[in-house]
Every structure is written in structure tokens, then in C-alpha cells.
Design an enzyme around this catalytic site. Structure first.
Site, PDB file in Angstrom:
ATOM      1  N   HIS A  90     -24.321 -26.943   3.208  1.00 41.84           N
ATOM      2  CA  HIS A  90     -25.527 -27.375   3.924  1.00 41.84           C
ATOM      3  C   HIS A  90     -26.130 -28.605   3.244  1.00 41.84           C
ATOM      4  O   HIS A  90     -26.471 -29.597   3.894  1.00 41.84           O
ATOM      5  CB  HIS A  90     -26.573 -26.261   3.950  1.00 41.84           C
ATOM      6  CG  HIS A  90     -26.296 -25.163   4.921  1.00 41.84           C
ATOM      7  ND1 HIS A  90     -25.862 -25.388   6.209  1.00 41.84           N
ATOM      8  CD2 HIS A  90     -26.419 -23.806   4.790  1.00 41.84           C
ATOM      9  CE1 HIS A  90     -25.728 -24.219   6.838  1.00 41.84           C
ATOM     10  NE2 HIS A  90     -26.054 -23.256   5.996  1.00 41.84           N
ATOM     11  N   HIS A 149     -21.234 -21.874   1.019  1.00 39.56           N
ATOM     12  CA  HIS A 149     -22.019 -21.957   2.255  1.00 39.56           C
ATOM     13  C   HIS A 149     -23.271 -22.817   2.047  1.00 39.56           C
ATOM     14  O   HIS A 149     -23.531 -23.754   2.817  1.00 39.56           O
ATOM     15  CB  HIS A 149     -22.418 -20.549   2.703  1.00 39.56           C
ATOM     16  CG  HIS A 149     -23.167 -20.505   3.988  1.00 39.56           C
ATOM     17  ND1 HIS A 149     -22.578 -20.167   5.182  1.00 39.56           N
ATOM     18  CD2 HIS A 149     -24.478 -20.745   4.280  1.00 39.56           C
ATOM     19  CE1 HIS A 149     -23.472 -20.209   6.152  1.00 39.56           C
ATOM     20  NE2 HIS A 149     -24.641 -20.566   5.623  1.00 39.56           N
ATOM     21  N   GLU A 150     -24.035 -22.501   1.006  1.00 34.85           N
ATOM     22  CA  GLU A 150     -25.288 -23.222   0.778  1.00 34.85           C
ATOM     23  C   GLU A 150     -25.042 -24.652   0.305  1.00 34.85           C
ATOM     24  O   GLU A 150     -25.737 -25.584   0.726  1.00 34.85           O
ATOM     25  CB  GLU A 150     -26.151 -22.458  -0.239  1.00 34.85           C
ATOM     26  CG  GLU A 150     -26.586 -21.077   0.222  1.00 34.85           C
ATOM     27  CD  GLU A 150     -27.409 -21.121   1.504  1.00 34.85           C
ATOM     28  OE1 GLU A 150     -28.077 -22.133   1.761  1.00 34.85           O
ATOM     29  OE2 GLU A 150     -27.383 -20.128   2.255  1.00 34.85           O
TER      30      GLU A 150
END
Length: 229
Positions: free
Chosen positions: A28, A24-25
Site C-alpha cells: 500500500h 500487504h501493508e
């Protein structure tokens, strides 16, 4: 099937949780770099190394406490820094950067769904391998779909709040963005009073039903994790 204890539950959840957060990170940061902002890349945050994304309180202490005391998983990772001034089209690109995180969780959910499907296909040929993979895959599906749906909730600082901010007219977006300092408190209140679950649960079930191995994963989660202790 026998219920699993808290230690076994933690061991099964460790890999899916860490990589759900990591993907997820990292997504980004990857999206931001592609759109013109290399800040996260320069800080080493576009990586699948979980240590780069772990927040001691949000990734370790809070999830363990909520799982042991309340029976649900809640936490957060270190936010990936994004400098909107470097983006080529700041409003549009901030929405795309925000969307990349839940998108990565969808990909991870698909992967774990395939793990569930493969494990069921192998049956009892290698139980020492398929049994833990089946449980891990089911957990991976649920965790990643939960993270995806939760982060798409339209409340800053969640990704959904950032996406909505980018879509609103500038004047409304400025007012809406002012909610961000209180966003986590509002989220916890919605969770405590059951309103968040009432919104997220149907959305999660809809997504899981569309995934390969999704229905099987949900049945496993309800049967094994639901009775763990």
C-alpha cells in the site's frame, strides 16, 4: 500423519502470517509513494520489517484468541496512512493503492506455493528441512489467499470497499463511503452468521487451484491443520 498441537501450529503460522501482513501493508505504502503520496515512506511504513506494521490488538491478541477459541484466524495490522490530496489522480490512484495490498498477497501466495512444490520435489532427502517448509508453505498459501480474497470483499474499510468507492459515480461513492465506520461490525456479523465464509470459501478454492502447489497445499492444510489441537 500425526496432528500438531497449538504451540507447533503457532510456530508454523508465525512467519507466513507476519510476512503476509507486512507485504500487504508495505505494498500500500509503496504504491502510494509511486503515485505521488510519500506519507507512508516518510513514516517508515514502506518496509518488510513486521514491527512497523504490527497492531498490538489486531495483529497479536485477536488472532491468537480467535485461533485458540474459535479455530479460525482473524486480525488486522496498522493501516498505512495515505493522503489522497497528494495523489495525481485521487479516485483512480486510491483504487490502485487499495489493489496493491491484495496484489502483494497474491505474489506471496505464489512464493509459498513454489515452496510447497520444491519441498515435495525434495521428498525425504532432508526431512528436518522439508517437513517444516512443507507445512509453512501450505499455511502461507492459505493465509495469503485468505487475506487477498477477504480484502477484496466490497465493504469499506476493506480494500475492496475502497476500490468500489473509486469506481462508483461521485454521489453514490459518497453515500457508500459512509458505511466505513460500521464496516468492521458488519464484517464480524457476516462472519458470525456464516455469510462471509459462504462467499469467500469458493473464491479462495478457485484461486488456490490455479497456484503452483495449490492443491497440495490445501490437502496439507486439511490433513494437518484441520486436525491440530
Amino acid at each position: 500423519m500425526e496432528p500438531i498441537n497449538s504451540i507447533q501450529l503457532a510456530a508454523i503460522l508465525a512467519i507466513p502470517v507476519l510476512f503476509a501482513i507486512t507485504a500487504h501493508e508495505a505494498a500500500h505504502g509503496w504504491a502510494a509513494n509511486r503515485l505521488g503520496d510519500p506519507t507512508a515512506l516518510r513514516l517508515g511504513r514502506v518496509t518488510f520489517n513486521p514491527l512497523k506494521h504490527i497492531d498490538a490488538l489486531g495483529t497479536l491478541v485477536v488472532p491468537i484468541l480467535t485461533l485458540m477459541l474459535a479455530g479460525f484466524l482473524f486480525g488486522w495490522a496498522k493501516p498505512v496512512p495515505v493522503d489522497w490530496r497528494n495523489l495525481r489522480a485521487p479516485r483512480r490512484d486510491m483504487a490502485l493503492v487499495a489493489l496493491a495490498g491484495p496484489g502483494a498477497n497474491l505474489v506471496m501466495a505464489l512464493f509459498w506455493g513454489l515452496v510447497v512444490t520444491l519441498s515435495l520435489g525434495l521428498g525425504d532427502q532432508w526431512p528436518w528441512l522439508t517437513a517444516p517448509l512443507l507445512l509453512m508453505g501450505a499455511a502461507g498459501v492459505l493465509i495469503n489467499v485468505l487475506l487477498m480474497v477477504l480484502n477484496l470483499f466490497p465493504l469499506p474499510p476493506l480494500d475492496g470497499g475502497r476500490i468500489l468507492t473509486a469506481l462508483l459515480p461521485p454521489r453514490l461513492a459518497i453515500g457508500f463511503a459512509r458505511i466505513e465506520p460500521f464496516g468492521l461490525v458488519l464484517l464480524v456479523l457476516l462472519l458470525v452468521f456464516g455469510l462471509l465464509g459462504a462467499v469467500l470459501w469458493p473464491a479462495m478454492m478457485a484461486v488456490i487451484s490455479l497456484l503452483p502447489g495449490g492443491d497440495a497445499a490445501m490437502a496439507i492444510v486439511l490433513d494437518r491443520f484441520g486436525r491440530s489441537g
